[in-house]
Design a protein around this motif. Structure first.
Motif, PDB file in Angstrom:
ATOM      1  N   MET A  48       0.834  -1.202   0.000  1.00 39.17           N
ATOM      2  CA  MET A  48       0.000   0.000   0.000  1.00 39.17           C
ATOM      3  C   MET A  48       0.871   1.256   0.000  1.00 39.17           C
ATOM      4  O   MET A  48       0.510   2.270  -0.608  1.00 39.17           O
ATOM      5  CB  MET A  48      -0.950   0.005   1.201  1.00 39.17           C
ATOM      6  N   LEU A  49       2.029   1.183   0.658  1.00 39.52           N
ATOM      7  CA  LEU A  49       2.958   2.315   0.633  1.00 39.52           C
ATOM      8  C   LEU A  49       3.554   2.495  -0.760  1.00 39.52           C
ATOM      9  O   LEU A  49       3.744   3.627  -1.215  1.00 39.52           O
ATOM     10  CB  LEU A  49       4.069   2.121   1.666  1.00 39.52           C
ATOM     11  N   GLU A  52       1.004   4.250  -2.734  1.00 42.71           N
ATOM     12  CA  GLU A  52       0.991   5.675  -2.354  1.00 42.71           C
ATOM     13  C   GLU A  52       2.123   6.422  -3.059  1.00 42.71           C
ATOM     14  O   GLU A  52       1.920   7.513  -3.591  1.00 42.71           O
ATOM     15  CB  GLU A  52       1.133   5.817  -0.837  1.00 42.71           C
ATOM     16  N   ASP A  53       3.303   5.838  -3.061  1.00 40.88           N
ATOM     17  CA  ASP A  53       4.429   6.463  -3.762  1.00 40.88           C
ATOM     18  C   ASP A  53       4.119   6.641  -5.246  1.00 40.88           C
ATOM     19  O   ASP A  53       4.465   7.658  -5.851  1.00 40.88           O
ATOM     20  CB  ASP A  53       5.704   5.624  -3.605  1.00 40.88           C
ATOM     21  N   ARG A  55       1.099   7.028  -6.586  1.00 36.98           N
ATOM     22  CA  ARG A  55       0.120   8.114  -6.744  1.00 36.98           C
ATOM     23  C   ARG A  55       0.810   9.473  -6.676  1.00 36.98           C
ATOM     24  O   ARG A  55       0.482  10.390  -7.422  1.00 36.98           O
ATOM     25  CB  ARG A  55      -1.000   8.010  -5.698  1.00 36.98           C
ATOM     26  N   GLU A  56       1.788   9.605  -5.779  1.00 38.77           N
ATOM     27  CA  GLU A  56       2.528  10.864  -5.699  1.00 38.77           C
ATOM     28  C   GLU A  56       3.329  11.104  -6.972  1.00 38.77           C
ATOM     29  O   GLU A  56       3.382  12.228  -7.478  1.00 38.77           O
ATOM     30  CB  GLU A  56       3.434  10.869  -4.475  1.00 38.77           C
ATOM     31  N   TYR A  66      -1.908  15.785  -4.213  1.00 37.08           N
ATOM     32  CA  TYR A  66      -2.691  15.955  -2.992  1.00 37.08           C
ATOM     33  C   TYR A  66      -2.767  17.431  -2.606  1.00 37.08           C
ATOM     34  O   TYR A  66      -3.826  17.927  -2.222  1.00 37.08           O
ATOM     35  CB  TYR A  66      -2.093  15.145  -1.848  1.00 37.08           C
ATOM     36  N   ILE A  78      -9.172   7.863  -0.153  1.00 42.65           N
ATOM     37  CA  ILE A  78      -9.306   6.543  -0.786  1.00 42.65           C
ATOM     38  C   ILE A  78     -10.497   5.845  -0.151  1.00 42.65           C
ATOM     39  O   ILE A  78     -10.596   5.760   1.074  1.00 42.65           O
ATOM     40  CB  ILE A  78      -8.019   5.721  -0.613  1.00 42.65           C
ATOM     41  N   SER A 129      -7.194   1.273  -6.947  1.00 37.92           N
ATOM     42  CA  SER A 129      -7.688   2.194  -5.922  1.00 37.92           C
ATOM     43  C   SER A 129      -8.710   3.147  -6.518  1.00 37.92           C
ATOM     44  O   SER A 129      -8.686   3.444  -7.711  1.00 37.92           O
ATOM     45  CB  SER A 129      -6.548   2.987  -5.274  1.00 37.92           C
ATOM     46  N   GLN A 131     -10.533   6.923  -5.414  1.00 39.81           N
ATOM     47  CA  GLN A 131     -10.617   8.077  -4.533  1.00 39.81           C
ATOM     48  C   GLN A 131     -11.836   8.885  -4.936  1.00 39.81           C
ATOM     49  O   GLN A 131     -12.186   8.945  -6.119  1.00 39.81           O
ATOM     50  CB  GLN A 131      -9.364   8.951  -4.673  1.00 39.81           C
TER      51      GLN A 131
END
Length: 161
Positions: A48-49, A52-53, A55-56, A66, A78, A129, A131
């Motif tokens: 999951m991390l 996240e990386d 998505r950034e 964000y 999310i 994912s 959002q």
């Protein structure tokens, strides 16, 4: 993204269909010791991390970050995330994560993820994912926020809106 990169992302239309745009970002990453278990296998929570990386990274590449959500008066929590394990990633490997934007006409941001070995394209994991948008009073936003509509138009993923 430069014009030539955008043009490369838009394949020629086939059979009279509208061209399909694929917005994608990729990066290789190091597996850190803190991300593995006793067997030297990446712990399930680390995926999951990695997502996240990704998505950034996508936000930096396509100007959908964000901080940008907040600057426009929205949050983008999310509400759905899935992860499918295929093969183990081991400490010391250097896999690649790919994030692919999946256009939707509704007010949501949808991504698919693939983690692969860049040497031979072995698939380690996939994910997904979703959002949604909330205003600054934490109320669900049902319509596409104006800044997101403009972003969709700019990248050609607006479904003719």
């Amino acid at each position: 993204m430069k014009n030539e990169e955008f043009a490369a992302a838009v394949p020629a239309a086939a059979g009279g269909e509208a061209p399909q745009v694929e917005l994608k970002a990729s990066k290789e990453f190091d597996v850190r010791f803190s991300e593995v278990d006793l067997m030297r296998v990446v712990w399930h929570g680390s995926y999951m991390l990695y997502f996240e990386d990704a998505r950034e990274l996508f936000g930096q590449k396509y100007d959908l970050s964000y901080q940008g959500y907040i600057d426009h008066g929205y949050y983008a929590p999310i509400v759905e995330m899935t992860f499918h394990y295929k093969r183990p990633i081991l400490y010391g490997m250097r896999p690649r994560i790919d994030i692919i934007y999946r256009p939707a006409p509704s007010a949501k941001i949808v991504f698919d993820y693939e983690i692969r070995d860049p040497k031979d394209e072995t698939l380690f994991a996939t994910g997904h994912s979703v959002q949604v948008f909330m205003d600054m009073d934490y109320q669900l936003v049902w319509e596409n926020p104006p800044f997101y509509l403009e972003w969709k138009r700019r990248w050609g993923v607006d479904f003719g809106m």
